[in-house]
Design a protein around this motif. Structure first.
Motif, PDB file in Angstrom:
ATOM      1  N   HIS A  37       1.055  -1.375   0.253  1.00  0.00           N
ATOM      2  CA  HIS A  37       0.144  -0.175   0.313  1.00  0.00           C
ATOM      3  C   HIS A  37       1.195   1.404   0.164  1.00  0.00           C
ATOM      4  CE1 HIS A  37      -3.750   2.399   0.030  1.00  0.00           C
ATOM      5  NE2 HIS A  37      -3.236   2.294   1.190  1.00  0.00           N
ATOM      6  N   ALA A  38       1.839   0.991   0.961  1.00  0.00           N
ATOM      7  CA  ALA A  38       2.828   2.556   0.647  1.00  0.00           C
ATOM      8  C   ALA A  38       3.671   1.981  -0.469  1.00  0.00           C
ATOM      9  CB  ALA A  38       4.139   2.173   1.811  1.00  0.00           C
ATOM     10  N   GLU A  39       3.681   1.646  -1.194  1.00  0.00           N
ATOM     11  CA  GLU A  39       4.204   0.882  -2.861  1.00  0.00           C
ATOM     12  C   GLU A  39       3.206   2.445  -3.696  1.00  0.00           C
ATOM     13  OE1 GLU A  39       6.701  -0.061  -6.138  1.00  0.00           O
ATOM     14  OE2 GLU A  39       7.195   0.633  -4.010  1.00  0.00           O
ATOM     15  N   SER A  71      15.581  -9.336   6.317  1.00  0.00           N
ATOM     16  CA  SER A  71      16.192  -8.472   5.418  1.00  0.00           C
ATOM     17  C   SER A  71      14.929  -7.478   4.575  1.00  0.00           C
ATOM     18  CB  SER A  71      16.096  -9.899   5.028  1.00  0.00           C
ATOM     19  OG  SER A  71      16.903 -10.032   3.111  1.00  0.00           O
ATOM     20  N   ILE A  72      15.795  -6.383   4.617  1.00  0.00           N
ATOM     21  CA  ILE A  72      14.832  -5.784   3.655  1.00  0.00           C
ATOM     22  C   ILE A  72      14.432  -5.968   2.255  1.00  0.00           C
ATOM     23  CG2 ILE A  72      14.644  -3.341   2.651  1.00  0.00           C
ATOM     24  CD1 ILE A  72      16.258  -2.900   5.064  1.00  0.00           C
ATOM     25  N   SER A  73      15.090  -6.830   1.655  1.00  0.00           N
ATOM     26  CA  SER A  73      15.331  -7.457   0.338  1.00  0.00           C
ATOM     27  C   SER A  73      13.873  -8.623   0.422  1.00  0.00           C
ATOM     28  CB  SER A  73      16.630  -7.591  -0.309  1.00  0.00           C
ATOM     29  OG  SER A  73      16.912  -8.709   0.046  1.00  0.00           O
ATOM     30  N   ASN A  74      13.749  -8.960   0.936  1.00  0.00           N
ATOM     31  CA  ASN A  74      12.706  -9.868   0.404  1.00  0.00           C
ATOM     32  C   ASN A  74      11.208  -8.558   1.063  1.00  0.00           C
ATOM     33  OD1 ASN A  74      14.025 -11.650   0.335  1.00  0.00           O
ATOM     34  ND2 ASN A  74      14.404 -12.794   1.902  1.00  0.00           N
ATOM     35  N   LEU A  75      10.950  -8.095   1.527  1.00  0.00           N
ATOM     36  CA  LEU A  75      10.432  -7.695   2.330  1.00  0.00           C
ATOM     37  C   LEU A  75       9.435  -6.341   0.839  1.00  0.00           C
ATOM     38  CD1 LEU A  75      10.199  -7.584   5.587  1.00  0.00           C
ATOM     39  CD2 LEU A  75       8.780  -9.576   4.440  1.00  0.00           C
ATOM     40  N   PHE A  76      10.912  -5.369   0.773  1.00  0.00           N
ATOM     41  CA  PHE A  76       9.719  -3.582   0.231  1.00  0.00           C
ATOM     42  C   PHE A  76      10.003  -4.359  -1.182  1.00  0.00           C
ATOM     43  CE2 PHE A  76      11.533   0.247   2.607  1.00  0.00           C
ATOM     44  CZ  PHE A  76      11.569  -0.877   3.807  1.00  0.00           C
ATOM     45  N   PRO A  77       8.904  -3.586  -1.390  1.00  0.00           N
ATOM     46  CA  PRO A  77       8.676  -3.894  -3.697  1.00  0.00           C
ATOM     47  C   PRO A  77       9.457  -2.596  -3.657  1.00  0.00           C
ATOM     48  CG  PRO A  77       6.719  -2.988  -1.582  1.00  0.00           C
ATOM     49  CD  PRO A  77       7.646  -3.017  -1.032  1.00  0.00           C
ATOM     50  N   LYS A  78       9.299  -2.655  -5.043  1.00  0.00           N
ATOM     51  CA  LYS A  78      10.720  -2.469  -6.095  1.00  0.00           C
ATOM     52  C   LYS A  78      10.735  -1.086  -5.477  1.00  0.00           C
ATOM     53  CE  LYS A  78      11.549  -1.855 -11.085  1.00  0.00           C
ATOM     54  NZ  LYS A  78      10.558  -1.075 -12.209  1.00  0.00           N
ATOM     55  N   ASN A  79      10.361   0.234  -5.591  1.00  0.00           N
ATOM     56  CA  ASN A  79       9.525   1.532  -5.738  1.00  0.00           C
ATOM     57  C   ASN A  79      10.986   1.463  -4.374  1.00  0.00           C
ATOM     58  OD1 ASN A  79       9.755   1.551  -8.756  1.00  0.00           O
ATOM     59  ND2 ASN A  79       7.209   2.357  -7.976  1.00  0.00           N
ATOM     60  N   LEU A  80       9.973   1.572  -3.448  1.00  0.00           N
ATOM     61  CA  LEU A  80      10.323   1.998  -2.172  1.00  0.00           C
ATOM     62  C   LEU A  80      12.294   0.996  -1.972  1.00  0.00           C
ATOM     63  CD1 LEU A  80       7.250   1.192  -0.166  1.00  0.00           C
ATOM     64  CD2 LEU A  80       7.880   3.021  -0.924  1.00  0.00           C
ATOM     65  N   LYS A  81      11.995  -0.139  -2.446  1.00  0.00           N
ATOM     66  CA  LYS A  81      13.376  -0.502  -1.939  1.00  0.00           C
ATOM     67  C   LYS A  81      14.285   0.477  -2.453  1.00  0.00           C
ATOM     68  CE  LYS A  81      13.589  -4.728  -3.115  1.00  0.00           C
ATOM     69  NZ  LYS A  81      14.264  -6.267  -3.302  1.00  0.00           N
ATOM     70  N   LEU A  82      14.204   0.977  -4.466  1.00  0.00           N
ATOM     71  CA  LEU A  82      15.218   2.073  -4.363  1.00  0.00           C
ATOM     72  C   LEU A  82      14.989   2.976  -3.890  1.00  0.00           C
ATOM     73  CD1 LEU A  82      13.794   1.453  -8.720  1.00  0.00           C
ATOM     74  CD2 LEU A  82      15.793   0.967  -7.035  1.00  0.00           C
ATOM     75  N   GLU A  83      13.306   4.044  -3.463  1.00  0.00           N
ATOM     76  CA  GLU A  83      14.104   4.238  -2.309  1.00  0.00           C
ATOM     77  C   GLU A  83      14.909   4.328  -0.637  1.00  0.00           C
ATOM     78  OE1 GLU A  83      13.196   8.026  -2.102  1.00  0.00           O
ATOM     79  OE2 GLU A  83      13.081   7.401  -3.977  1.00  0.00           O
ATOM     80  N   TYR A  84      14.730   3.539  -0.760  1.00  0.00           N
ATOM     81  CA  TYR A  84      15.322   3.438   0.900  1.00  0.00           C
ATOM     82  C   TYR A  84      17.593   2.957   0.409  1.00  0.00           C
ATOM     83  CZ  TYR A  84      18.484  -0.426   3.487  1.00  0.00           C
ATOM     84  OH  TYR A  84      19.116  -0.572   4.110  1.00  0.00           O
ATOM     85  N   ASN A  85      17.644   2.927  -0.638  1.00  0.00           N
ATOM     86  CA  ASN A  85      19.050   2.711  -1.811  1.00  0.00           C
ATOM     87  C   ASN A  85      19.394   4.322  -2.086  1.00  0.00           C
ATOM     88  OD1 ASN A  85      19.291  -0.125  -1.437  1.00  0.00           O
ATOM     89  ND2 ASN A  85      18.259  -0.615  -3.645  1.00  0.00           N
ATOM     90  N   LYS A  86      18.718   4.943  -2.123  1.00  0.00           N
ATOM     91  CA  LYS A  86      18.876   6.221  -1.877  1.00  0.00           C
ATOM     92  C   LYS A  86      19.672   6.773  -1.282  1.00  0.00           C
ATOM     93  CE  LYS A  86      15.780   7.117  -6.168  1.00  0.00           C
ATOM     94  NZ  LYS A  86      14.594   7.963  -6.843  1.00  0.00           N
ATOM     95  N   GLN A  87      18.761   6.670   0.123  1.00  0.00           N
ATOM     96  CA  GLN A  87      19.044   7.159   1.368  1.00  0.00           C
ATOM     97  C   GLN A  87      20.284   6.370   2.152  1.00  0.00           C
ATOM     98  OE1 GLN A  87      15.725   5.621   4.144  1.00  0.00           O
ATOM     99  NE2 GLN A  87      14.002   6.685   2.686  1.00  0.00           N
ATOM    100  N   ILE A  88      20.406   5.248   1.751  1.00  0.00           N
ATOM    101  CA  ILE A  88      21.505   4.698   2.019  1.00  0.00           C
ATOM    102  C   ILE A  88      22.893   5.316   1.294  1.00  0.00           C
ATOM    103  CG2 ILE A  88      22.904   1.847   2.042  1.00  0.00           C
ATOM    104  CD1 ILE A  88      20.954   2.223   4.491  1.00  0.00           C
ATOM    105  N   ASN A  89      22.480   5.111   0.124  1.00  0.00           N
ATOM    106  CA  ASN A  89      24.173   5.699  -0.683  1.00  0.00           C
ATOM    107  C   ASN A  89      23.700   7.906   0.148  1.00  0.00           C
ATOM    108  OD1 ASN A  89      23.965   3.390  -2.139  1.00  0.00           O
ATOM    109  ND2 ASN A  89      22.869   4.025  -3.572  1.00  0.00           N
ATOM    110  N   SER A  90      22.998   8.431   0.159  1.00  0.00           N
ATOM    111  CA  SER A  90      22.867   9.507  -0.061  1.00  0.00           C
ATOM    112  C   SER A  90      23.706   9.540   2.187  1.00  0.00           C
ATOM    113  CB  SER A  90      21.981  10.487   0.036  1.00  0.00           C
ATOM    114  OG  SER A  90      21.082  10.176   1.256  1.00  0.00           O
ATOM    115  N   LEU A  91      23.302   8.830   2.459  1.00  0.00           N
ATOM    116  CA  LEU A  91      23.942   8.885   4.062  1.00  0.00           C
ATOM    117  C   LEU A  91      25.470   8.315   3.459  1.00  0.00           C
ATOM    118  CD1 LEU A  91      21.296   7.101   6.285  1.00  0.00           C
ATOM    119  CD2 LEU A  91      22.323   9.894   6.009  1.00  0.00           C
ATOM    120  N   GLY A  92      26.222   7.986   2.806  1.00  0.00           N
ATOM    121  CA  GLY A  92      27.315   7.014   3.351  1.00  0.00           C
ATOM    122  C   GLY A  92      28.017   5.899   3.592  1.00  0.00           C
ATOM    123  N   VAL A  93      26.583   5.114   3.448  1.00  0.00           N
ATOM    124  CA  VAL A  93      26.995   4.094   4.409  1.00  0.00           C
ATOM    125  C   VAL A  93      27.697   3.033   3.501  1.00  0.00           C
ATOM    126  CG1 VAL A  93      25.643   2.250   6.359  1.00  0.00           C
ATOM    127  CG2 VAL A  93      24.794   5.039   6.181  1.00  0.00           C
TER     128      VAL A  93
END
Length: 93
Positions: A37-39, A71-93
């Motif tokens: 639903h969030a997706e 495991s985030i990769s198993n639960l997050f739908p495609k676009n939410l996973k992309l947003e998650y990856n953007k957040q991780i990459n912008s934090l420099g983690v």
């Protein structure tokens, strides 16, 4: 009782709490429905809705899942996973 204005930010926080409770309880089917639903909201919503889903909901749920080593990769739908990856990459983690 006073009239309360419930902002989109508070709604996203509550929705994240519902999702986190489902994950904690092991109700993965309900958690996946919440994430789906969030997706949907992220894909079809206004720019403000997309921002709130990304900054409030995804951040809250992903932080919760990481702390519990889920495991985030198993639960997050495609676009939410992309947003998650953007957040991780912008934090420099």
């Amino acid at each position: 009782m006073k009239n309360q204005v419930i902002t989109i930010y508070k709604q996203a926080e509550r929705f994240a709490e519902i999702t986190k409770k489902a994950i904690s309880a092991g109700n993965i089917a309900r958690a996946k429905k919440c994430l789906a639903h969030a997706e949907y909201l992220f894909n079809s919503g206004s720019n403000e809705t997309k921002s709130v889903i990304s900054n409030i909901y995804v951040f809250s749920v992903s932080s919760f899942m990481e702390l519990r080593h889920c495991s985030i990769s198993n639960l997050f739908p495609k676009n939410l996973k992309l947003e998650y990856n953007k957040q991780i990459n912008s934090l420099g983690v």
